[in-house]
Scaffold this motif. Structure first.
Motif, PDB file in Angstrom:
ATOM      1  N   LYS A  13     -10.496  -8.046  -3.351  1.00  0.00           N
ATOM      2  CA  LYS A  13     -11.342  -7.382  -3.150  1.00  0.00           C
ATOM      3  C   LYS A  13     -12.877  -7.724  -1.903  1.00  0.00           C
ATOM      4  O   LYS A  13     -12.917  -7.098  -1.110  1.00  0.00           O
ATOM      5  N   MET A  14     -12.404  -9.393  -1.946  1.00  0.00           N
ATOM      6  CA  MET A  14     -13.243 -10.303  -1.232  1.00  0.00           C
ATOM      7  C   MET A  14     -12.271 -10.349   0.210  1.00  0.00           C
ATOM      8  O   MET A  14     -13.203 -10.276   0.788  1.00  0.00           O
ATOM      9  N   LYS A  15     -11.430  -9.687   0.431  1.00  0.00           N
ATOM     10  CA  LYS A  15     -10.527 -10.035   1.346  1.00  0.00           C
ATOM     11  C   LYS A  15     -10.072  -8.851   1.822  1.00  0.00           C
ATOM     12  O   LYS A  15     -10.029  -8.549   3.118  1.00  0.00           O
ATOM     13  N   GLY A  16     -10.685  -7.645   1.315  1.00  0.00           N
ATOM     14  CA  GLY A  16     -10.227  -6.536   1.780  1.00  0.00           C
ATOM     15  C   GLY A  16      -8.972  -5.992   1.803  1.00  0.00           C
ATOM     16  O   GLY A  16      -8.239  -4.975   2.761  1.00  0.00           O
ATOM     17  N   PHE A  17      -8.084  -7.110   0.667  1.00  0.00           N
ATOM     18  CA  PHE A  17      -6.618  -6.699   0.696  1.00  0.00           C
ATOM     19  C   PHE A  17      -6.393  -5.443  -0.308  1.00  0.00           C
ATOM     20  O   PHE A  17      -6.797  -5.336  -1.430  1.00  0.00           O
ATOM     21  N   PRO A  18      -5.502  -4.581   0.129  1.00  0.00           N
ATOM     22  CA  PRO A  18      -4.915  -3.898  -0.272  1.00  0.00           C
ATOM     23  C   PRO A  18      -3.926  -3.970  -1.754  1.00  0.00           C
ATOM     24  O   PRO A  18      -4.075  -3.127  -2.829  1.00  0.00           O
ATOM     25  N   GLY A  19      -2.942  -5.312  -1.987  1.00  0.00           N
ATOM     26  CA  GLY A  19      -2.899  -5.504  -3.220  1.00  0.00           C
ATOM     27  C   GLY A  19      -0.856  -4.407  -2.975  1.00  0.00           C
ATOM     28  O   GLY A  19      -0.622  -4.815  -1.931  1.00  0.00           O
ATOM     29  N   ASN A  20      -0.254  -4.373  -4.072  1.00  0.00           N
ATOM     30  CA  ASN A  20       1.031  -4.124  -3.850  1.00  0.00           C
ATOM     31  C   ASN A  20       0.874  -2.506  -4.100  1.00  0.00           C
ATOM     32  O   ASN A  20       0.729  -1.772  -5.197  1.00  0.00           O
ATOM     33  N   GLN A  21       0.611  -1.641  -2.992  1.00  0.00           N
ATOM     34  CA  GLN A  21       0.922  -0.096  -3.128  1.00  0.00           C
ATOM     35  C   GLN A  21       1.821   0.278  -3.298  1.00  0.00           C
ATOM     36  O   GLN A  21       2.914  -0.817  -2.113  1.00  0.00           O
TER      37      GLN A  21
ATOM     38  N   ILE B 197       0.107   6.631   7.101  1.00  0.00           N
ATOM     39  CA  ILE B 197       0.191   5.016   8.106  1.00  0.00           C
ATOM     40  C   ILE B 197      -0.051   6.281   9.367  1.00  0.00           C
ATOM     41  O   ILE B 197      -0.514   5.684  10.456  1.00  0.00           O
ATOM     42  N   GLU B 198      -0.791   7.859   9.394  1.00  0.00           N
ATOM     43  CA  GLU B 198      -0.329   8.370  11.227  1.00  0.00           C
ATOM     44  C   GLU B 198      -2.028   8.436  11.222  1.00  0.00           C
ATOM     45  O   GLU B 198      -2.868   8.260  12.157  1.00  0.00           O
ATOM     46  N   SER B 199      -2.704   7.737  10.129  1.00  0.00           N
ATOM     47  CA  SER B 199      -4.317   7.676  10.515  1.00  0.00           C
ATOM     48  C   SER B 199      -5.203   6.736  11.499  1.00  0.00           C
ATOM     49  O   SER B 199      -4.635   5.258  11.468  1.00  0.00           O
ATOM     50  N   LYS B 200      -5.665   7.155  12.525  1.00  0.00           N
ATOM     51  CA  LYS B 200      -6.170   6.488  13.150  1.00  0.00           C
ATOM     52  C   LYS B 200      -7.631   5.211  13.316  1.00  0.00           C
ATOM     53  O   LYS B 200      -8.095   4.982  13.787  1.00  0.00           O
ATOM     54  N   GLU B 201      -8.518   5.626  11.967  1.00  0.00           N
ATOM     55  CA  GLU B 201      -9.585   5.008  11.795  1.00  0.00           C
ATOM     56  C   GLU B 201      -8.797   3.896  10.660  1.00  0.00           C
ATOM     57  O   GLU B 201      -8.071   3.648  10.305  1.00  0.00           O
ATOM     58  N   PHE B 202      -9.705   3.048  10.498  1.00  0.00           N
ATOM     59  CA  PHE B 202      -9.579   1.960   9.604  1.00  0.00           C
ATOM     60  C   PHE B 202      -9.608   2.266   8.703  1.00  0.00           C
ATOM     61  O   PHE B 202     -10.594   2.465   8.047  1.00  0.00           O
ATOM     62  N   LEU B 203      -8.927   1.863   7.386  1.00  0.00           N
ATOM     63  CA  LEU B 203      -9.451   2.451   6.460  1.00  0.00           C
ATOM     64  C   LEU B 203      -9.713   1.415   5.404  1.00  0.00           C
ATOM     65  O   LEU B 203      -8.328   0.347   5.387  1.00  0.00           O
ATOM     66  N   GLU B 204     -10.334   1.926   4.353  1.00  0.00           N
ATOM     67  CA  GLU B 204     -10.185   1.044   2.548  1.00  0.00           C
ATOM     68  C   GLU B 204      -9.136   1.242   2.126  1.00  0.00           C
ATOM     69  O   GLU B 204     -10.028   2.575   1.622  1.00  0.00           O
TER      70      GLU B 204
ATOM     71  N   SER C 157       3.345   3.359  -1.595  1.00  0.00           N
ATOM     72  CA  SER C 157       3.547   3.256  -0.346  1.00  0.00           C
ATOM     73  C   SER C 157       2.208   3.260   0.713  1.00  0.00           C
ATOM     74  O   SER C 157       1.204   3.590  -0.350  1.00  0.00           O
ATOM     75  N   TYR C 158       2.388   3.556   2.438  1.00  0.00           N
ATOM     76  CA  TYR C 158       1.435   3.740   3.207  1.00  0.00           C
ATOM     77  C   TYR C 158       1.697   5.725   3.635  1.00  0.00           C
ATOM     78  O   TYR C 158       0.719   5.201   4.570  1.00  0.00           O
ATOM     79  N   LEU C 159       2.461   6.125   3.272  1.00  0.00           N
ATOM     80  CA  LEU C 159       3.098   7.568   4.095  1.00  0.00           C
ATOM     81  C   LEU C 159       1.835   7.936   4.453  1.00  0.00           C
ATOM     82  O   LEU C 159       1.752   8.940   5.313  1.00  0.00           O
ATOM     83  N   ALA C 160       0.932   8.317   3.014  1.00  0.00           N
ATOM     84  CA  ALA C 160      -0.375   9.097   3.167  1.00  0.00           C
ATOM     85  C   ALA C 160      -1.357   8.858   4.417  1.00  0.00           C
ATOM     86  O   ALA C 160      -2.345   9.117   5.051  1.00  0.00           O
TER      87      ALA C 160
END
Length: 263
Positions: free
Chosen positions: A226-234, A241-248, A236-239
């Motif tokens: 959380k301190m690094k903003g790292f998403p960990g072990n997801q 991957i098409e976004s053009k915005e930065f996602l948290e 999938s990113y299919l939902a």
């Protein structure tokens, strides 16, 4: 043995081979294979009644389940573990950005690693000869990693008593930093390894414990991620991957997938 008994025995052996083949083909790992095969022939234990389950679980807090990794596997002296914890905290201290090594359960992560294959150099060539390595080779030693850490912890304690007449855990932060700095600069004598090599190994282990998956005992509540903003072990990113915005993305650990697999 009658013809009927022979047919029955043959069928039993064929069932074993067939079922064993299914298990071996579908799961890799002796523990899984052994458990699966044994379940074919071992009677299933009856499930406890709801009343018994409720009684056994009475008083068990949610935190007790979440902190299942807080158990020592390598250190058998609490004082040594406390020295490791304090040294880890000085390497990665708590600050305004987040928790330090102790609150992240880093000492438990290191303890578990020392008890396993990594700590015992199970996959390393350990027959020598051992010569001082160049910078690109790293240190060369006949000692296992858990032996290096154990000796280093003992030397931290002895240097503390020699210089300050106190245990390392009784020193203030500046005094602890001074001792660790002496190790980092290679000024402390150790057997089979330099104090700088020990410090490098310890620092690496601390950082691994901060950012490793919580499944391995550190990075409590994924706070390091959380301190690094790292998403960990997801999964999938299919939902996204098409976004053009930065996602948290809320981080997710391997343990959460194992405990509560997504359907």
């Amino acid at each position: 043995m009658s013809e009927k008994d022979e047919r029955k025995d043959a069928m039993t052996r064929r069932q074993f081979i067939r079922k064993g083949g299914y298990v071996a083909g579908g799961a890799i790992g002796g523990g899984i294979l052994g458990a699966s095969i044994s379940q074919m022939f071992m009677p299933t234990a009856p499930s406890p009644s709801p009343e018994i389950s409720k009684t056994k679980n009475e008083g068990v807090q949610k935190a007790d389940v979440e902190r299942y990794n807080q158990a020592l596997m390598f250190f058998n002296k609490q004082e040594d573990f406390k020295v490791l914890a304090q040294a880890s905290e000085r390497i990665f201290p708590a600050d305004d950005l987040g928790p330090g090594a102790i609150d992240l359960d880093v000492p438990f992560y290191i303890d578990h690693q020392l008890a396993g294959a990594w700590g015992n150099n199970a996959r390393d060539y350990m027959l020598g000869p051992f010569y001082p390595g160049i910078e690109t080779q790293g240190f060369q030693s006949h000692l296992k990693r858990n032996e290096i850490i154990s000796q280093g912890i003992a030397r931290i304690q002895s240097v503390s008593k020699e210089n300050f007449k106190k245990k390392f855990t009784e020193l203030n932060e500046q005094q602890q930093d001074d001792i660790l700095a002496a190790f980092e600069k290679g000024k402390v004598k150790m057997k089979g390894v330099s104090s700088n090599d020990f410090f490098t190994l310890l620092r690496m282990s601390v950082l691994e414990g901060v950012y490793a998956d919580p499944l391995y005992g550190g990075n409590r509540d994924m706070a390091g991620w959380k301190m690094k903003g790292f998403p960990g072990n997801q999964m999938s990113y299919l939902a996204q991957i098409e976004s053009k915005e930065f996602l948290e993305i809320e981080p997710s650990s391997l343990h959460s997938h194992i405990a509560s697999p997504k359907k």
